[in-house]
Scaffold this motif. Structure first.
Motif, PDB file in Angstrom:
ATOM      1  N   SER A  15      65.209  33.080  43.686  1.00  0.00           N
ATOM      2  CA  SER A  15      63.805  33.501  43.791  1.00  0.00           C
ATOM      3  C   SER A  15      63.325  34.174  42.509  1.00  0.00           C
ATOM      4  CB  SER A  15      63.611  34.438  44.984  1.00  0.00           C
ATOM      5  OG  SER A  15      63.876  33.750  46.186  1.00  0.00           O
ATOM      6  N   THR A  16      64.132  35.068  41.989  1.00  0.00           N
ATOM      7  CA  THR A  16      63.749  35.793  40.767  1.00  0.00           C
ATOM      8  C   THR A  16      63.577  34.836  39.596  1.00  0.00           C
ATOM      9  OG1 THR A  16      64.941  37.734  41.561  1.00  0.00           O
ATOM     10  CG2 THR A  16      64.441  37.656  39.205  1.00  0.00           C
ATOM     11  N   VAL A  17      64.543  33.965  39.393  1.00  0.00           N
ATOM     12  CA  VAL A  17      64.474  32.979  38.305  1.00  0.00           C
ATOM     13  C   VAL A  17      63.359  31.976  38.592  1.00  0.00           C
ATOM     14  CG1 VAL A  17      65.711  31.075  37.180  1.00  0.00           C
ATOM     15  CG2 VAL A  17      66.871  33.261  37.604  1.00  0.00           C
ATOM     16  N   GLY A  18      63.233  31.568  39.852  1.00  0.00           N
ATOM     17  CA  GLY A  18      62.213  30.589  40.224  1.00  0.00           C
ATOM     18  C   GLY A  18      60.805  31.032  39.890  1.00  0.00           C
ATOM     19  N   ILE A  19      60.503  32.290  40.161  1.00  0.00           N
ATOM     20  CA  ILE A  19      59.175  32.831  39.843  1.00  0.00           C
ATOM     21  C   ILE A  19      58.926  32.731  38.339  1.00  0.00           C
ATOM     22  CG2 ILE A  19      57.828  34.969  39.724  1.00  0.00           C
ATOM     23  CD1 ILE A  19      59.171  35.683  42.477  1.00  0.00           C
ATOM     24  N   ARG A  20      59.920  33.096  37.553  1.00  0.00           N
ATOM     25  CA  ARG A  20      59.781  33.056  36.095  1.00  0.00           C
ATOM     26  C   ARG A  20      59.701  31.617  35.572  1.00  0.00           C
ATOM     27  NH1 ARG A  20      61.924  37.750  37.591  1.00  0.00           N
ATOM     28  NH2 ARG A  20      61.774  39.581  36.258  1.00  0.00           N
ATOM     29  N   LEU A  21      60.521  30.736  36.155  1.00  0.00           N
ATOM     30  CA  LEU A  21      60.493  29.332  35.750  1.00  0.00           C
ATOM     31  C   LEU A  21      59.145  28.698  36.070  1.00  0.00           C
ATOM     32  CD1 LEU A  21      61.940  26.811  34.663  1.00  0.00           C
ATOM     33  CD2 LEU A  21      62.872  26.461  36.974  1.00  0.00           C
ATOM     34  N   ALA A  22      58.612  28.995  37.237  1.00  0.00           N
ATOM     35  CA  ALA A  22      57.299  28.463  37.618  1.00  0.00           C
ATOM     36  C   ALA A  22      56.224  28.940  36.644  1.00  0.00           C
ATOM     37  CB  ALA A  22      56.960  28.871  39.050  1.00  0.00           C
ATOM     38  N   ASP A  31      59.185  29.821  47.851  1.00  0.00           N
ATOM     39  CA  ASP A  31      60.447  30.351  48.363  1.00  0.00           C
ATOM     40  C   ASP A  31      60.627  29.756  49.747  1.00  0.00           C
ATOM     41  OD1 ASP A  31      62.170  32.145  49.977  1.00  0.00           O
ATOM     42  OD2 ASP A  31      62.291  33.259  48.098  1.00  0.00           O
ATOM     43  N   LEU A  32      61.628  28.907  49.916  1.00  0.00           N
ATOM     44  CA  LEU A  32      61.802  28.178  51.169  1.00  0.00           C
ATOM     45  C   LEU A  32      61.979  29.110  52.363  1.00  0.00           C
ATOM     46  CD1 LEU A  32      61.662  25.159  51.673  1.00  0.00           C
ATOM     47  CD2 LEU A  32      64.150  25.115  51.733  1.00  0.00           C
ATOM     48  N   ASP A  33      62.705  30.213  52.191  1.00  0.00           N
ATOM     49  CA  ASP A  33      62.855  31.161  53.298  1.00  0.00           C
ATOM     50  C   ASP A  33      61.504  31.731  53.719  1.00  0.00           C
ATOM     51  OD1 ASP A  33      65.599  30.834  53.421  1.00  0.00           O
ATOM     52  OD2 ASP A  33      66.080  32.727  52.420  1.00  0.00           O
ATOM     53  N   ALA A  34      60.648  32.036  52.753  1.00  0.00           N
ATOM     54  CA  ALA A  34      59.325  32.571  53.070  1.00  0.00           C
ATOM     55  C   ALA A  34      58.481  31.551  53.833  1.00  0.00           C
ATOM     56  CB  ALA A  34      58.609  33.012  51.788  1.00  0.00           C
ATOM     57  N   VAL A  35      58.606  30.285  53.470  1.00  0.00           N
ATOM     58  CA  VAL A  35      57.879  29.226  54.189  1.00  0.00           C
ATOM     59  C   VAL A  35      58.348  29.159  55.638  1.00  0.00           C
ATOM     60  CG1 VAL A  35      57.460  26.734  54.326  1.00  0.00           C
ATOM     61  CG2 VAL A  35      57.416  27.882  52.105  1.00  0.00           C
ATOM     62  N   VAL A  72      58.133  24.567  41.830  1.00  0.00           N
ATOM     63  CA  VAL A  72      59.471  25.103  41.620  1.00  0.00           C
ATOM     64  C   VAL A  72      59.822  25.781  42.934  1.00  0.00           C
ATOM     65  CG1 VAL A  72      60.860  26.826  40.405  1.00  0.00           C
ATOM     66  CG2 VAL A  72      59.172  25.470  39.137  1.00  0.00           C
ATOM     67  N   CYS A  73      60.947  25.408  43.527  1.00  0.00           N
ATOM     68  CA  CYS A  73      61.300  25.901  44.851  1.00  0.00           C
ATOM     69  C   CYS A  73      62.678  26.531  44.859  1.00  0.00           C
ATOM     70  CB  CYS A  73      61.239  24.765  45.870  1.00  0.00           C
ATOM     71  SG  CYS A  73      61.662  25.267  47.549  1.00  0.00           S
ATOM     72  N   ALA A  74      62.767  27.761  45.385  1.00  0.00           N
ATOM     73  CA  ALA A  74      64.046  28.428  45.615  1.00  0.00           C
ATOM     74  C   ALA A  74      64.512  28.058  47.012  1.00  0.00           C
ATOM     75  CB  ALA A  74      63.878  29.939  45.491  1.00  0.00           C
ATOM     76  N   LEU A  75      65.607  27.311  47.075  1.00  0.00           N
ATOM     77  CA  LEU A  75      66.178  26.922  48.357  1.00  0.00           C
ATOM     78  C   LEU A  75      66.990  28.078  48.923  1.00  0.00           C
ATOM     79  CD1 LEU A  75      67.582  23.380  47.458  1.00  0.00           C
ATOM     80  CD2 LEU A  75      65.289  23.983  48.251  1.00  0.00           C
ATOM     81  N   GLY A  76      67.216  28.057  50.225  1.00  0.00           N
ATOM     82  CA  GLY A  76      68.158  28.989  50.817  1.00  0.00           C
ATOM     83  C   GLY A  76      69.555  28.634  50.347  1.00  0.00           C
ATOM     84  N   GLY A  77      70.455  29.590  50.347  1.00  0.00           N
ATOM     85  CA  GLY A  77      71.812  29.374  49.852  1.00  0.00           C
ATOM     86  C   GLY A  77      72.575  28.276  50.564  1.00  0.00           C
ATOM     87  N   GLY A  78      72.224  28.006  51.823  1.00  0.00           N
ATOM     88  CA  GLY A  78      72.911  26.965  52.578  1.00  0.00           C
ATOM     89  C   GLY A  78      72.076  25.730  52.824  1.00  0.00           C
ATOM     90  N   ALA A  79      70.907  25.663  52.231  1.00  0.00           N
ATOM     91  CA  ALA A  79      69.975  24.562  52.521  1.00  0.00           C
ATOM     92  C   ALA A  79      70.568  23.190  52.249  1.00  0.00           C
ATOM     93  CB  ALA A  79      68.675  24.736  51.730  1.00  0.00           C
TER      94      ALA A  79
END
Length: 179
Positions: A15-22, A31-35, A72-79
């Protein structure tokens, strides 16, 4: 344009890197968990408590398939462990594994206040000490074979989130140029 999907163990910085990458690529961040939480109108922890991991993973899979192509999407760790998600992610996006050492993961997860159901004991209490270390090591070992099937592996233990985001952008750019 292809969606960029970040995978890796909980606490690796998706999530942290994803925000910056986006921001770096001028794309929306998801953030997939937030969705999933917004769709369910409750927390991931509550979904696990009420329906179990399988219910959560089904909701997560549906949310994944609805991620916009330019995001840019942060997946859950087990997605990517759930039925068909790894294949879908590799086919429909550019999958990047944020690789972090077990020691760094443990340190980050101990400091983090986020509720992570898979790091709780049977009573729902956060694991500590050796129990936490054993669980992180076991889960990482189980998942790493899936994570390593990403199109790019980016080391994320030692550098700042901004530097890791740049590594991700570079990996995405170089893969697109070589096609």
């Amino acid at each position: 344009m292809s969606r960029i999907l970040l995978t890796g163990f909980m606490g690796c910085g998706k999530s942290t890197v994803g925000i910056r990458l986006a921001a770096l690529l001028d794309r929306p961040f998801v953030d997939l968990d937030a969705v999933v939480e917004k769709t369910a109108q409750c927390s991931v922890d509550q979904i696990f408590a009420d329906g179990g991991e399988e219910v959560f993973r089904d909701m997560e899979a549906e949310a994944l398939r609805n991620v916009a192509d330019n995001a840019v999407c942060a997946l859950g760790g087990g997605a990517i462990l759930h039925r068909g998600n790894l294949e879908w992610a590799r086919r429909e996006g550019f999958l990047i594994y944020l690789e972090v050492t077990p020691d760094v993961l443990r340190r980050r997860l101990v400091q983090c206040q986020t509720v992570r159901p898979l790091l709780n004991d049977v009573k729902g209490q956060r694991l500590k000490g050796r129990a936490l270390e054993r669980t992180i090591t076991r889960l990482l070992k189980e998942r790493e074979v899936y994570y390593r099937q990403a199109r790019a592996i980016v080391p994320a233990s030692d550098d700042s989130p901004d530097v890791v985001a740049q590594y991700c952008a570079d990996a995405y750019s170089s893969r697109n140029e070589s096609r």
